[in-house]
Design an enzyme around this catalytic site. Structure first.
Site, PDB file in Angstrom:
ATOM      1  N   GLY A 123      -0.403   5.119 -63.192  1.00 19.29           N
ATOM      2  CA  GLY A 123      -0.801   4.261 -64.305  1.00 19.29           C
ATOM      3  C   GLY A 123      -1.955   3.349 -63.939  1.00 19.29           C
ATOM      4  O   GLY A 123      -2.730   3.643 -63.028  1.00 19.29           O
ATOM      5  N   GLY A 157      -3.865   1.145 -62.184  1.00 21.88           N
ATOM      6  CA  GLY A 157      -3.751   0.796 -60.768  1.00 21.88           C
ATOM      7  C   GLY A 157      -3.871  -0.682 -60.470  1.00 21.88           C
ATOM      8  O   GLY A 157      -3.166  -1.219 -59.612  1.00 21.88           O
ATOM      9  N   THR A 203      -2.917  10.347 -61.530  1.00 23.15           N
ATOM     10  CA  THR A 203      -2.541  10.298 -60.118  1.00 23.15           C
ATOM     11  C   THR A 203      -1.280  11.139 -59.916  1.00 23.15           C
ATOM     12  O   THR A 203      -0.476  11.244 -60.825  1.00 23.15           O
ATOM     13  CB  THR A 203      -2.196   8.824 -59.777  1.00 23.15           C
ATOM     14  OG1 THR A 203      -3.389   8.083 -59.840  1.00 23.15           O
ATOM     15  CG2 THR A 203      -1.524   8.654 -58.434  1.00 23.15           C
ATOM     16  N   ARG A 249     -13.958   1.234 -54.904  1.00 20.32           N
ATOM     17  CA  ARG A 249     -12.747   0.683 -55.557  1.00 20.32           C
ATOM     18  C   ARG A 249     -11.481   1.214 -54.864  1.00 20.32           C
ATOM     19  O   ARG A 249     -11.371   2.391 -54.573  1.00 20.32           O
ATOM     20  CB  ARG A 249     -12.698   1.087 -57.026  1.00 20.32           C
ATOM     21  CG  ARG A 249     -11.363   0.687 -57.680  1.00 20.32           C
ATOM     22  CD  ARG A 249     -11.015   1.583 -58.833  1.00 20.32           C
ATOM     23  NE  ARG A 249      -9.745   1.211 -59.435  1.00 20.32           N
ATOM     24  CZ  ARG A 249      -8.662   1.993 -59.422  1.00 20.32           C
ATOM     25  NH1 ARG A 249      -8.690   3.161 -58.838  1.00 20.32           N
ATOM     26  NH2 ARG A 249      -7.547   1.594 -60.001  1.00 20.32           N
ATOM     27  N   GLY A 280      -7.438   1.422 -55.548  1.00 24.59           N
ATOM     28  CA  GLY A 280      -6.387   1.228 -56.551  1.00 24.59           C
ATOM     29  C   GLY A 280      -5.050   0.930 -55.888  1.00 24.59           C
ATOM     30  O   GLY A 280      -4.979   0.477 -54.741  1.00 24.59           O
TER      31      GLY A 280
HETATM   32  N1  GLY Z   1      -3.109   4.629 -60.369  1.00 29.73           N
HETATM   33  C1  GLY Z   1      -4.191   5.183 -59.653  1.00 29.73           C
HETATM   34  C2  GLY Z   1      -5.374   4.350 -59.618  1.00 29.73           C
HETATM   35  O1  GLY Z   1      -5.506   3.434 -60.422  1.00 29.73           O
HETATM   36  O2  GLY Z   1      -6.210   4.560 -58.773  1.00 29.73           O
END
Ligand code: GLY
Length: 315
Positions: A221, A223, A169, A197, A199
């Site tokens: 990291g 999420g 990310t 989903r 995050g």
């Molecule tokens: N840290 C980004 C995600 O898990 O979507």
């Protein structure tokens, strides 16, 4: 009365944390992309109409356009081979914020997030609603195929299941000469994620948060773990309690690792305090990061690594 400390206009960016040794063959590309992004952000910070908000949008847009990062063109693929992205932006004076989640067929989720912030009364638009809004705003529609790069397709083939190795990310935090702080995030989520989903990135206080009275944070990291501990807001809370940006960054990530046992709960964070002091920390092998302060460019990728260059005069 004690003299007020002067703000140092600063931008700091990350291109995601992860087990970077798995990406040995593309580490140079991460460094190239992160340097281009931080320079784009610094130009938007220090130019004529420069602001922290323009800076984080410019830096994150640059990473969305660069193939190596997990967002825009280069995003991770869902379990069905689709691309669903999240974008987020926030400013720390009035707490204006905008986000999009599970958005498809656009190149720059962070720009759409800013439109949500500035053109609607809402804080987040999801999926088809976000795409309908993009159309209304005249954002060009692109094909899923044009957003997919071969490396990400291979990652899906190798791991048709939850893959905690790559958290790339992107995010940015900036403070301008007026002491305004902004942060932004953008992501293609995780490889093989389920359709729909959401995050941490588009959720206020999880992936990013800022408050002009204390500082700004952007995370990367795991999420689900980040959202469970509202990592970004938690780091600001530690700063409210008097910790430095660096100490708060470290405490935030250790708290997450200790509390969340059901996940890898690893990641990285970039932090600025209200004067522009830096905090940066990772519990992964690496995180691509860069910042510019007082015309010096600092950057690195693997844990403990730091390079410094003078920025060129044209900036
Ligand atoms: N840290 C980004 C995600 O898990 O979507």
């Amino acid at each position: 009365m004690a003299a007020q400390e002067k703000v140092i206009p600063t931008i700091i960016v990350h291109g995601g944390a992860g087990n970077m040794r798995k990406h040995e063959q593309v580490l140079a590309e991460y460094l190239k992309g992160i340097k281009i992004a931080v320079k784009a952000g610094y130009q938007a910070l220090c130019g004529g109409t420069g602001s922290a908000l323009n800076a984080v949008e410019a830096a994150v847009s640059s990473m969305e356009d660069f193939h190596i990062f997990n967002t825009g063109r280069g995003s991770n693929l869902t379990v069905d081979g689709e691309i669903e992205m999240d974008g987020f932006i926030m400013e720390g004076k009035e707490f204006r914020t905008g986000a999009v989640t599970c958005v498809q067929h656009i190149t720059n989720p962070v720009q759409l997030a800013r439109m949500v912030m500035e053109k609607t009364d809402h804080i987040c638009l999801a999926g088809p609603g976000a795409n309908k809004f993009a159309k209304l705003m005249g954002v060009p529609e692109v094909s899923t195929e044009s957003l997919i790069v071969e490396r990400r397709r291979k990652m899906l083939e190798e791991k048709r299941s939850f893959n905690p190795d790559t958290y790339d990310t992107v995010g940015a935090v900036a403070i301008d000469a007026d002491g305004n702080i902004a942060c932004a995030m953008s992501t293609g989520g995780i490889t093989a994620q389920m359709e729909g989903r959401v995050g941490d990135a588009p959720l206020i206080g999880c992936g990013g948060y800022c408050d002009n009275d204390y500082g700004g944070v952007s995370t990367t990291g795991d999420g689900e773990a980040i959202a469970k501990v509202t990592l970004a807001r938690n780091i600001i809370f530690y700063m409210e309690q008097g910790l430095s940006a660096q100490a708060a960054a470290e405490k935030g990530l250790h708290y997450m690792e200790n509390k969340i046992q059901s996940h890898p709960a690893q990641g990285g964070v970039i932090v600025l305090d209200k004067y522009g002091h830096i905090g940066m920390y990772m519990t992964t092998q690496g995180m691509s990061w860069a910042y510019i302060q007082k015309d010096q460019l600092h950057y690195g990728l693997l844990k403990g690594e730091e390079f410094v260059e003078k920025t060129d005069d044209s900036m």
